[in-house]
Design a protein around this motif. Structure first.
Motif, PDB file in Angstrom:
ATOM      1  N   THR A 165      50.154  46.774 -11.519  1.00 61.39           N
ATOM      2  CA  THR A 165      48.834  46.992 -12.107  1.00 61.39           C
ATOM      3  C   THR A 165      48.485  45.744 -12.920  1.00 61.39           C
TER       4      THR A 165
ATOM      5  N   ASP B  87      50.606  44.350 -15.664  1.00 61.78           N
ATOM      6  CA  ASP B  87      51.800  43.556 -15.361  1.00 61.78           C
ATOM      7  C   ASP B  87      51.498  42.061 -15.293  1.00 61.78           C
TER       8      ASP B  87
ATOM      9  N   PRO C 187      58.013  52.128  -9.966  1.00 58.53           N
ATOM     10  CA  PRO C 187      56.970  51.530 -10.815  1.00 58.53           C
ATOM     11  C   PRO C 187      57.562  50.910 -12.083  1.00 58.53           C
ATOM     12  N   ASP C 188      56.788  50.042 -12.718  1.00 57.50           N
ATOM     13  CA  ASP C 188      57.110  49.483 -14.031  1.00 57.50           C
ATOM     14  C   ASP C 188      58.460  48.764 -14.072  1.00 57.50           C
TER      15      ASP C 188
ATOM     16  N   LEU D  20      52.659  48.681  -6.298  1.00 59.78           N
ATOM     17  CA  LEU D  20      52.816  49.409  -7.559  1.00 59.78           C
ATOM     18  C   LEU D  20      52.442  48.570  -8.776  1.00 59.78           C
TER      19      LEU D  20
ATOM     20  N   THR E 179      64.317  51.714 -14.608  1.00 60.37           N
ATOM     21  CA  THR E 179      63.246  52.127 -15.524  1.00 60.37           C
ATOM     22  C   THR E 179      63.512  53.531 -16.062  1.00 60.37           C
TER      23      THR E 179
END
Length: 335
Positions: A243, A246, A220-221, A241, A173
């Motif tokens: 949210t 997602d 994250p992400d 992680l 990321t």
């Protein structure tokens, strides 16, 4: 991939790293904890060459790395650090072979993916490989050939195993967003084009000849859609992680046949909830997505949130056993 429909992942496994430095004890723990989905342990506490970057650097073909004060740096020939990485890996493979005699079933091996490796390894000038597109291509090609040889060696030692290749990409990321810092620390490297990132990952994924590949990131992400396009059969991540933003990509992944390696057990020492409590979030996500509960056992493998190198040996053993019990809870009571 073609084998996806024929291949069954285990219900629970580990991420990769464990505490301590005894390869035989680590192999005993892993094969005892995960009778139907063991993995090749990594023991970074032994020092340079046993860490995830050093271990994978030791797998490279015609590229060699040594330890500098700033980290791992590419050089012209294999030195002490490369030979140490070879030695640690050989010791780990010896131990795995000893404790998997007669084993038949899925077996996971881990290596750092091309983009996290490019962000971590330095060129001779001290900048990351990431700063040079040509060097990134060379590194990915070297990694691909090294993984081909590594997979062949594991197959030779554990002939009954169906190998699962895990690529560790915790920096992916940051690479996509231009957040990897330069050597000075004052700037960041430019974001790498998503199509280039995807293409390099696809080339490395294809080294497994249609076998299952999981990409792991406890950052994250996690870019689920990009990883799926690159050919990953499964994505491994820190469940805490996620949210709600997602949800769509997770739903699309599951419906498209991508398996989720849900990291729900903490990676460092602390109290463990009851097994059903550990997977409560997974059940909640499933309801929110409107997915069939019967899909849970087919679509989810339970793991720790990340590697267990920072845990105590006693906690690490409990965490691995807890993953197995949590996966059983998910299968027995999907609602």
């Amino acid at each position: 991939m073609s084998e996806e429909t024929q291949f069954s992942f285990g219900a629970a496994t580990g991420v990769g790293s464990l505490p301590g430095g005894d390869a035989r004890e680590a192999a005993r723990t892993v094969t005892g904890s995960f009778e139907d989905f063991p993995f090749l342990p990594e023991l970074p506490a032994r020092g340079p060459g046993a860490d995830m970057i050093g271990r994978t650097a030791g797998m490279l073909v015609e590229l060699y790395a040594r330890v500098e004060p700033s980290g791992w740096r590419l050089g012209d020939r294999p030195g002490r650090d490369t030979r140490r990485a070879w030695s640690w890996l050989g010791e780990d493979l010896d131990a795995l072979e000893e404790f998997t005699q007669g084993y038949e079933g899925p077996l996971k091996v881990q290596a750092v993916g091309p983009w996290t490796l490019a962000a971590a390894l330095e060129l001779r000038n001290g900048e990351a490989v990431l700063s040079d597109p040509g060097a990134c291509r060379d590194l990915a090609a070297s990694l691909t050939e090294g993984l081909r040889l590594h997979l062949a060696e594991v197959r030779r030692r554990v002939p009954g195993a169906h190998l699962v290749l895990q690529l560790d990409e915790p920096s992916l990321t940051a690479v996509l967003r231009g957040q990897v810092r330069t050597a000075s620390g004052y700037r960041t490297h430019r974001a790498v084009d998503r199509q280039l990132v995807e293409a390099a990952l696809r080339d490395v994924v294809q080294v497994h000849d249609g076998g299952p590949v999981v990409v792991h990131s406890c950052a994250p992400d996690v870019p689920f859609a990009l990883l799926r396009r690159a050919g990953a059969n499964a994505v491994s991540f820190d469940f805490s992680l996620l949210t709600e933003r997602d949800d769509d990509v997770i739903g699309e992944a599951v419906e498209g046949g991508t398996r989720l390696f849900a990291g729900v057990v903490p990676g460092t020492d602390g109290p463990l909830s009851d097994p059903p409590g550990s997977v409560m979030g997974v059940r909640t996500l499933w309801r929110r997505l409107g997915l069939s509960p019967e899909l849970l056992a087919e679509a989810v493998t339970v793991t720790p949130a990340c590697g267990l190198a920072g845990a105590s040996p006693e906690y690490a053993r409990r965490a691995l056993a807890h993953c197995v019990r949590a996966a059983r809870s998910l299968a027995d009571n999907p609602e």
